[in-house]
Enzyme design. Structure first.
Site, PDB file in Angstrom:
ATOM      1  N   ASP A 131       0.823  -1.218   0.000  1.00  0.00           N
ATOM      2  CA  ASP A 131       0.000   0.000   0.000  1.00  0.00           C
ATOM      3  C   ASP A 131       0.859   1.271   0.000  1.00  0.00           C
ATOM      4  O   ASP A 131       0.631   2.190   0.787  1.00  0.00           O
ATOM      5  CB  ASP A 131      -0.954   0.013   1.192  1.00  0.00           C
ATOM      6  CG  ASP A 131      -1.945  -1.139   1.174  1.00  0.00           C
ATOM      7  OD1 ASP A 131      -2.020  -1.832   0.141  1.00  0.00           O
ATOM      8  OD2 ASP A 131      -2.627  -1.370   2.180  1.00  0.00           O
ATOM      9  N   ASP A 152      -0.354  -4.442  -3.758  1.00  0.00           N
ATOM     10  CA  ASP A 152      -1.368  -3.383  -3.921  1.00  0.00           C
ATOM     11  C   ASP A 152      -0.742  -2.000  -3.765  1.00  0.00           C
ATOM     12  O   ASP A 152      -1.292  -1.119  -3.105  1.00  0.00           O
ATOM     13  CB  ASP A 152      -2.499  -3.554  -2.899  1.00  0.00           C
ATOM     14  CG  ASP A 152      -3.125  -4.938  -2.936  1.00  0.00           C
ATOM     15  OD1 ASP A 152      -3.124  -5.564  -4.011  1.00  0.00           O
ATOM     16  OD2 ASP A 152      -3.613  -5.404  -1.880  1.00  0.00           O
ATOM     17  N   ARG A 210      -5.938  -6.197  -8.919  1.00  0.00           N
ATOM     18  CA  ARG A 210      -7.052  -6.987  -8.417  1.00  0.00           C
ATOM     19  C   ARG A 210      -8.102  -6.032  -7.854  1.00  0.00           C
ATOM     20  O   ARG A 210      -7.785  -4.909  -7.439  1.00  0.00           O
ATOM     21  CB  ARG A 210      -6.584  -7.980  -7.357  1.00  0.00           C
ATOM     22  CG  ARG A 210      -5.806  -7.389  -6.192  1.00  0.00           C
ATOM     23  CD  ARG A 210      -5.348  -8.490  -5.263  1.00  0.00           C
ATOM     24  NE  ARG A 210      -4.657  -7.977  -4.072  1.00  0.00           N
ATOM     25  CZ  ARG A 210      -4.371  -8.718  -3.017  1.00  0.00           C
ATOM     26  NH1 ARG A 210      -4.701  -9.993  -2.991  1.00  0.00           N
ATOM     27  NH2 ARG A 210      -3.751  -8.188  -1.972  1.00  0.00           N
ATOM     28  N   TRP A 212     -10.269  -4.234  -5.548  1.00  0.00           N
ATOM     29  CA  TRP A 212     -10.609  -3.894  -4.175  1.00  0.00           C
ATOM     30  C   TRP A 212     -12.101  -3.580  -4.085  1.00  0.00           C
ATOM     31  O   TRP A 212     -12.767  -3.915  -3.108  1.00  0.00           O
ATOM     32  CB  TRP A 212      -9.760  -2.702  -3.724  1.00  0.00           C
ATOM     33  CG  TRP A 212      -9.823  -2.411  -2.263  1.00  0.00           C
ATOM     34  CD1 TRP A 212     -10.300  -3.228  -1.284  1.00  0.00           C
ATOM     35  CD2 TRP A 212      -9.393  -1.218  -1.600  1.00  0.00           C
ATOM     36  NE1 TRP A 212     -10.191  -2.619  -0.054  1.00  0.00           N
ATOM     37  CE2 TRP A 212      -9.629  -1.394  -0.223  1.00  0.00           C
ATOM     38  CE3 TRP A 212      -8.821  -0.033  -2.045  1.00  0.00           C
ATOM     39  CZ2 TRP A 212      -9.324  -0.400   0.712  1.00  0.00           C
ATOM     40  CZ3 TRP A 212      -8.513   0.937  -1.111  1.00  0.00           C
ATOM     41  CH2 TRP A 212      -8.762   0.762   0.253  1.00  0.00           C
TER      42      TRP A 212
END
Length: 262
Positions: A131, A152, A210, A212
């Site tokens: 993140d 991510d 992907r 979220w």
């Protein structure tokens, strides 16, 4: 007719040879509203170990170079004020700076949260693992930036254009470049990457993204993708139903290979 807007210029120098030693002190000295003018904060080379919250409009942060001017912190993502730098106000610009979170690989650690409208970044670096860049809300532009992480590492629900940026995955297994959070078809959000470069430390270790959110939307256009990107490209986050609503697309730059004769 109204006169020209005033511009305040401040210098941050950790050694004391500027207006302030800390970036946050310079932000605090900025005008409280846009009608009072804007502020340009020039940050001298150095490593500034502090958390910064930009909650005033019209702030510009300018570093000497991203390699020499670093704002860094070490904190996992536990609350809204956890990121190294948080941009909460509109009309923000950053140039030639590194935003870093050194927490490591054991959990989310945000280097930059962008939650103000009309933000732009030029020649900046964003470095963490999980993140890294929370592209949260608003409209944002990134040009010639470097973004590093493993899981991510560009995520959120803003509307962002990444122009000629370099994304580098440090994941050895199970990595993901993006996790976009668009939650409804009516939301005009998503991530667009144009003329970008995707690299990494391993082969076939990372997916492009992907979902979220169920309507997650990400497009890579005319971008170079190294062998770090897994052949399947994308993942549905173990929820096949999202395949009916998410929108993912990619068009890689063709790479010409010279044939080697034995």
């Amino acid at each position: 007719m109204p006169g020209p807007r005033r511009q305040l210029v401040l210098t941050v120098d950790w050694s004391g040879r500027g207006d302030h030693r800390r970036v946050q002190d310079a932000v605090d000295a900025a005008p409280a509203n846009s009608s009072a003018g804007s502020v340009v904060i020039r940050i001298k080379p150095g490593v500034y170990r502090e958390k910064v919250v930009v909650d005033k409009p019209g702030v510009t942060l300018v570093g000497t170079s991203a390699s020499s001017t670093v704002i860094t912190w070490n904190e996992s993502w536990v609350a809204a004020d956890s990121p190294t730098v948080s941009v909460l106000a509109p009309d923000f610009i950053a140039k030639r700076l590194t935003f870093q979170n050194t927490f490591g690989t054991s959990g989310p650690a945000v280097a930059m949260r962008v939650a103000g409208d009309r933000a732009a970044f030029y020649g900046c670096r964003f470095v963490s693992f999980q993140d890294t860049l929370l592209d949260d809300t608003g409209r944002h532009y990134y040009r010639g930036c470097y973004i590093e992480g493993g899981t991510d590492f560009v995520f959120g629900n803003a509307r962002a254009l990444f122009d000629k940026c370099h994304l580098h995955s440090t994941s050895l297994v199970g990595g993901a470049f993006t996790a976009q959070k668009r939650s409804a078809e009516s939301e005009n959000t998503g991530f667009s990457y144009v003329g970008c470069k995707l690299t990494g430390v391993g082969k076939g270790t990372s997916i492009l993204g992907r979902p979220w959110g169920p309507y997650s939307r990400v497009v890579f256009a005319l971008s170079y993708m190294s062998s770090t990107v897994r052949p399947e490209g994308w993942d549905d986050w173990s929820n096949p139903a999202k395949q009916r609503t998410e929108f993912y697309g990619q068009r890689a730059v063709p790479v010409l290979r010279r044939r080697v004769q034995d």
